[in-house]
Design a protein around this motif. Structure first.
Motif, PDB file in Angstrom:
ATOM      1  N   GLY A 153      12.221 -26.012 -38.840  1.00  0.00           N
ATOM      2  CA  GLY A 153      11.431 -26.183 -40.060  1.00  0.00           C
ATOM      3  C   GLY A 153      11.835 -27.336 -40.959  1.00  0.00           C
ATOM      4  O   GLY A 153      11.461 -27.387 -42.128  1.00  0.00           O
ATOM      5  N   VAL A 154      12.605 -28.296 -40.427  1.00  0.00           N
ATOM      6  CA  VAL A 154      13.080 -29.392 -41.291  1.00  0.00           C
ATOM      7  C   VAL A 154      12.136 -30.599 -41.299  1.00  0.00           C
ATOM      8  O   VAL A 154      12.366 -31.560 -42.028  1.00  0.00           O
ATOM      9  CB  VAL A 154      14.514 -29.853 -40.905  1.00  0.00           C
ATOM     10  CG1 VAL A 154      15.523 -28.758 -41.157  1.00  0.00           C
ATOM     11  CG2 VAL A 154      14.572 -30.338 -39.467  1.00  0.00           C
ATOM     12  N   GLY A 155      11.082 -30.556 -40.465  1.00  0.00           N
ATOM     13  CA  GLY A 155      10.085 -31.628 -40.521  1.00  0.00           C
ATOM     14  C   GLY A 155       9.908 -32.466 -39.261  1.00  0.00           C
ATOM     15  O   GLY A 155       9.305 -33.536 -39.311  1.00  0.00           O
ATOM     16  N   LYS A 156      10.391 -31.968 -38.117  1.00  0.00           N
ATOM     17  CA  LYS A 156      10.280 -32.736 -36.856  1.00  0.00           C
ATOM     18  C   LYS A 156       8.852 -33.063 -36.472  1.00  0.00           C
ATOM     19  O   LYS A 156       8.517 -34.195 -36.146  1.00  0.00           O
ATOM     20  CB  LYS A 156      10.867 -31.945 -35.671  1.00  0.00           C
ATOM     21  CG  LYS A 156      12.327 -31.748 -35.672  1.00  0.00           C
ATOM     22  CD  LYS A 156      12.752 -30.872 -34.522  1.00  0.00           C
ATOM     23  CE  LYS A 156      12.177 -29.481 -34.578  1.00  0.00           C
ATOM     24  NZ  LYS A 156      12.567 -28.677 -35.722  1.00  0.00           N
ATOM     25  N   GLU A 180      19.991 -29.657 -47.219  1.00  0.00           N
ATOM     26  CA  GLU A 180      20.500 -28.272 -47.317  1.00  0.00           C
ATOM     27  C   GLU A 180      21.770 -28.090 -46.493  1.00  0.00           C
ATOM     28  O   GLU A 180      21.801 -28.528 -45.337  1.00  0.00           O
ATOM     29  CB  GLU A 180      19.482 -27.335 -46.676  1.00  0.00           C
ATOM     30  CG  GLU A 180      18.474 -26.745 -47.561  1.00  0.00           C
ATOM     31  CD  GLU A 180      17.716 -25.642 -46.813  1.00  0.00           C
ATOM     32  OE1 GLU A 180      17.804 -25.562 -45.576  1.00  0.00           O
ATOM     33  OE2 GLU A 180      17.053 -24.890 -47.500  1.00  0.00           O
ATOM     34  N   PRO A 181      22.775 -27.390 -47.038  1.00  0.00           N
ATOM     35  CA  PRO A 181      24.013 -27.188 -46.268  1.00  0.00           C
ATOM     36  C   PRO A 181      23.792 -26.556 -44.893  1.00  0.00           C
ATOM     37  O   PRO A 181      24.427 -26.956 -43.918  1.00  0.00           O
ATOM     38  CB  PRO A 181      24.839 -26.260 -47.164  1.00  0.00           C
ATOM     39  CG  PRO A 181      24.305 -26.487 -48.533  1.00  0.00           C
ATOM     40  CD  PRO A 181      22.859 -26.844 -48.389  1.00  0.00           C
ATOM     41  N   THR A 182      22.888 -25.583 -44.802  1.00  0.00           N
ATOM     42  CA  THR A 182      22.679 -24.938 -43.492  1.00  0.00           C
ATOM     43  C   THR A 182      22.083 -25.930 -42.484  1.00  0.00           C
ATOM     44  O   THR A 182      22.430 -25.922 -41.305  1.00  0.00           O
ATOM     45  CB  THR A 182      21.716 -23.730 -43.617  1.00  0.00           C
ATOM     46  OG1 THR A 182      20.597 -24.150 -44.402  1.00  0.00           O
ATOM     47  CG2 THR A 182      22.381 -22.550 -44.255  1.00  0.00           C
ATOM     48  N   THR A 194      24.980 -28.200 -41.312  1.00  0.00           N
ATOM     49  CA  THR A 194      25.865 -27.537 -40.350  1.00  0.00           C
ATOM     50  C   THR A 194      25.214 -27.504 -38.975  1.00  0.00           C
ATOM     51  O   THR A 194      25.850 -27.783 -37.958  1.00  0.00           O
ATOM     52  CB  THR A 194      26.144 -26.070 -40.796  1.00  0.00           C
ATOM     53  OG1 THR A 194      26.375 -26.081 -42.193  1.00  0.00           O
ATOM     54  CG2 THR A 194      27.303 -25.471 -40.071  1.00  0.00           C
ATOM     55  N   ASP A 195      23.930 -27.169 -38.957  1.00  0.00           N
ATOM     56  CA  ASP A 195      23.230 -27.099 -37.671  1.00  0.00           C
ATOM     57  C   ASP A 195      23.051 -28.491 -37.052  1.00  0.00           C
ATOM     58  O   ASP A 195      23.089 -28.645 -35.836  1.00  0.00           O
ATOM     59  CB  ASP A 195      21.872 -26.406 -37.840  1.00  0.00           C
ATOM     60  CG  ASP A 195      22.021 -24.920 -38.181  1.00  0.00           C
ATOM     61  OD1 ASP A 195      23.180 -24.428 -38.162  1.00  0.00           O
ATOM     62  OD2 ASP A 195      21.008 -24.256 -38.482  1.00  0.00           O
ATOM     63  N   ALA A 196      22.859 -29.489 -37.895  1.00  0.00           N
ATOM     64  CA  ALA A 196      22.748 -30.859 -37.380  1.00  0.00           C
ATOM     65  C   ALA A 196      24.077 -31.272 -36.743  1.00  0.00           C
ATOM     66  O   ALA A 196      24.113 -31.892 -35.676  1.00  0.00           O
ATOM     67  CB  ALA A 196      22.384 -31.830 -38.504  1.00  0.00           C
ATOM     68  N   TYR A 197      25.167 -30.892 -37.396  1.00  0.00           N
ATOM     69  CA  TYR A 197      26.478 -31.232 -36.846  1.00  0.00           C
ATOM     70  C   TYR A 197      26.674 -30.574 -35.466  1.00  0.00           C
ATOM     71  O   TYR A 197      27.233 -31.192 -34.553  1.00  0.00           O
ATOM     72  CB  TYR A 197      27.604 -30.818 -37.803  1.00  0.00           C
ATOM     73  CG  TYR A 197      28.966 -31.105 -37.216  1.00  0.00           C
ATOM     74  CD1 TYR A 197      29.408 -32.421 -37.083  1.00  0.00           C
ATOM     75  CD2 TYR A 197      29.778 -30.084 -36.733  1.00  0.00           C
ATOM     76  CE1 TYR A 197      30.639 -32.709 -36.497  1.00  0.00           C
ATOM     77  CE2 TYR A 197      31.006 -30.353 -36.150  1.00  0.00           C
ATOM     78  CZ  TYR A 197      31.430 -31.666 -36.033  1.00  0.00           C
ATOM     79  OH  TYR A 197      32.635 -31.953 -35.441  1.00  0.00           O
ATOM     80  N   ALA A 198      26.184 -29.341 -35.311  1.00  0.00           N
ATOM     81  CA  ALA A 198      26.315 -28.657 -34.018  1.00  0.00           C
ATOM     82  C   ALA A 198      25.596 -29.450 -32.913  1.00  0.00           C
ATOM     83  O   ALA A 198      26.098 -29.573 -31.793  1.00  0.00           O
ATOM     84  CB  ALA A 198      25.758 -27.242 -34.109  1.00  0.00           C
ATOM     85  N   VAL A 199      24.435 -30.013 -33.257  1.00  0.00           N
ATOM     86  CA  VAL A 199      23.704 -30.836 -32.265  1.00  0.00           C
ATOM     87  C   VAL A 199      24.506 -32.100 -31.958  1.00  0.00           C
ATOM     88  O   VAL A 199      24.653 -32.498 -30.795  1.00  0.00           O
ATOM     89  CB  VAL A 199      22.293 -31.216 -32.780  1.00  0.00           C
ATOM     90  CG1 VAL A 199      21.609 -32.191 -31.842  1.00  0.00           C
ATOM     91  CG2 VAL A 199      21.429 -29.972 -32.974  1.00  0.00           C
TER      92      VAL A 199
END
Ligand SMILES: Nc1ncnc2c1ncn2[C@@H]1O[C@H](COP(=O)(O)OP(=O)(O)OP(=O)(O)O)[C@@H](O)[C@H]1O
Ligand SMILES: [Mg+2]
Length: 303
Positions: free
Chosen positions: A49-52, A181-183, A186-191
C-alpha cells in the motif's frame, strides 16, 4: 508551446499505433534489426500500500511522454492492480499464452493513456512448475516484448515472497518504494537485505512516496543509505520522491492515472522528474535485458 494535456493526448494516439506497428514488425520477422536490449525495471516495496501500482502506471505514462516505448507487467497479487488504476479491463492474462492460438498480441492490452500492459504476471510463479515444453512456449511467445518495448516496468507486489524475489533478482534495476513511516522503512530494509544477499548485479534505487517536503525525503534516503552501507555494504541511490498529494487519492477514486487527470499536480511533476532522471541521468548498462529476465524467471539458468 504544447501544454501537458496536448502532449498526453498526442502520446495516446501515437503510442497505440506505435506499439501495434512494432508488434506487427516483430511478428513479421523483421524484429532482429531492432532487437536492442530492453531495460527491465522491477517496482517493489517491503510494506504493502505504499504506492507501487500508482508509480508504475504513472511512470509508464511519463516515460512514454519522453518517447520511450513502455510495457507494464502487472505481477501484483494485491487488489489495487494496474487494471484498477487505469480503469481498464483485461480480457487475457499472461498464462493464456499457453492456450492454442493465443499469441503475444492477444495478451498485450492497449490500455488508456498509451499504457500497454500484460495482466496476470504473477502467474509466472505457477509457470516454474510447468513442463520444459510449456515454459519454452511461454518464453518464446514473450520474447517478442523485447522488440516492442524499450523499458519493461514490472509491478511486483509487496514483501519477500518467492515470486517478488524472483522478479527483483531477475530485473536489471529495482525501484524500492517506501513512505517515511517507520514500519515502511523497516520493511524496505528487509527487502534491501534480502536483495543484497542474493542479487548478483546490485542495482537498487529508492523512491520515497508521500513526503511533505524534500527534506523529509532526504532524511529517509540518508537513513536507509547509512544502514545499507554499514550493515549490508551495499550502496543504494535515490531515484526520486513523490509528494503527498490529494490529487493521487482523487485520481484513484476516479480510476484514472493522476498524470492524466492532473498533469500539473505536484505528484505528476515528481513522477515526470523521475522519468527524466531514469532516462537521462547517468549511464545505464543493460546487463541481462528482457531475454535474461525471462531466462531467470522461467528457471532455465537455475535448474
Ligand atoms: N503520493 C501520494 N499522495 C497521496 N496518496 C497516495 C500517494 N501515493 C499513494 N497514495 C495512496 O495510497 C494508495 C495505495 O497506492 P497503490 O495502490 O499504488 O499502492 P501499492 O503499493 O501498489 O499497494 P499494494 O501493495 O496493495 O499493491 C492509493 O490508493 C492512494 O490512496
Ligand atoms: Mg499494487
Amino acid at each position: 508551446m504544447e501544454d501537458q494535456a496536448t502532449r498526453l493526448r498526442k502520446l495516446v494516439e501515437d503510442k497505440t499505433g506505435q506499439v501495434q506497428e512494432s508488434l506487427d514488425q516483430s511478428l513479421a520477422g523483421k524484429a532482429e534489426a531492432e532487437d536492442r536490449k530492453t531495460r527491465v525495471i522491477a517496482i517493489t516495496s517491503g510494506k504493502g500500500g505504499v504506492g507501487k501500482t500508482n508509480l508504475t502506471v504513472n511512470l509508464a505514462i511519463a516515460l512514454g511522454m519522453e518517447g520511450q516505448r513502455v510495457l507494464v507487467i502487472d505481477a501484483d497479487l494485491g487488489m489495487a492492480n494496474v487494471d484498477v488504476v487505469l480503469g481498464s479491463l483485461s480480457k487475457h492474462h499472461l498464462l493464456n499464452l499457453l492456450d492454442d492460438g493465443v499469441e503475444l498480441s492477444d495478451v498485450l492490452i492497449h490500455g488508456p493513456y498509451g499504457v500497454t500492459y500484460i495482466s496476470g504476471g504473477s502467474g509466472i510463479e505457477k509457470a516454474q512448475d510447468f513442463s520444459m515444453a510449456d515454459r519454452q512456449r511461454l518464453m518464446q511467445k514473450l520474447s517478442g516484448c523485447g522488440q516492442i518495448a524499450d523499458i519493461v516496468l514490472v509491478d511486483t507486489g509487496a514483501g519477500l515472497g518467492k515470486i517478488v524475489m524472483d522478479f527483483i533478482l531477475a530485473a536489471d534495476e529495482v525501484l524500492l518504494v517506501t513512505t517515511p513511516e517507520p514500519t515502511a522503512l523497516t520493511d524496505a530494509y528487509a527487502v534491501m537485505k534480502a536483495y543484497s544477499m542474493y542479487a548478483t548485479n546490485k542495482n537498487i534505487k529508492l523512491v520515497v512516496n508521500r513526503v511533505y517536503d524534500e527534506g523529509e525525503s532526504r532524511d529517509v534516503v540518508s537513513k536507509l543509505q547509512q544502514t545499507s552501507q554499514k550493515f549490508l555494504k551495499m550502496p543504494i541511490e535515490c531515484a526520486g520522491y513523490i509528494y503527498e498529494d490529494r490529487n493521487v487519492i482523487g485520481a484513484v477514486r476516479k480510476q484514472k492515472p493522476f498524470l492524466a487527470m492532473k498533469p500539473n499536480s505536484i505528484a505528476s511533476k515528481c513522477v515526470q522528474a523521475m522519468a527524466k532522471s531514469l532516462i537521462y541521468g547517468g549511464d545505464m548498462v543493460v546487463k541481462q535485458g528482457w531475454r535474461g529476465f525471462l531466462r531467470q524467471i522461467f528457471n532455465f539458468s537455475r535448474k
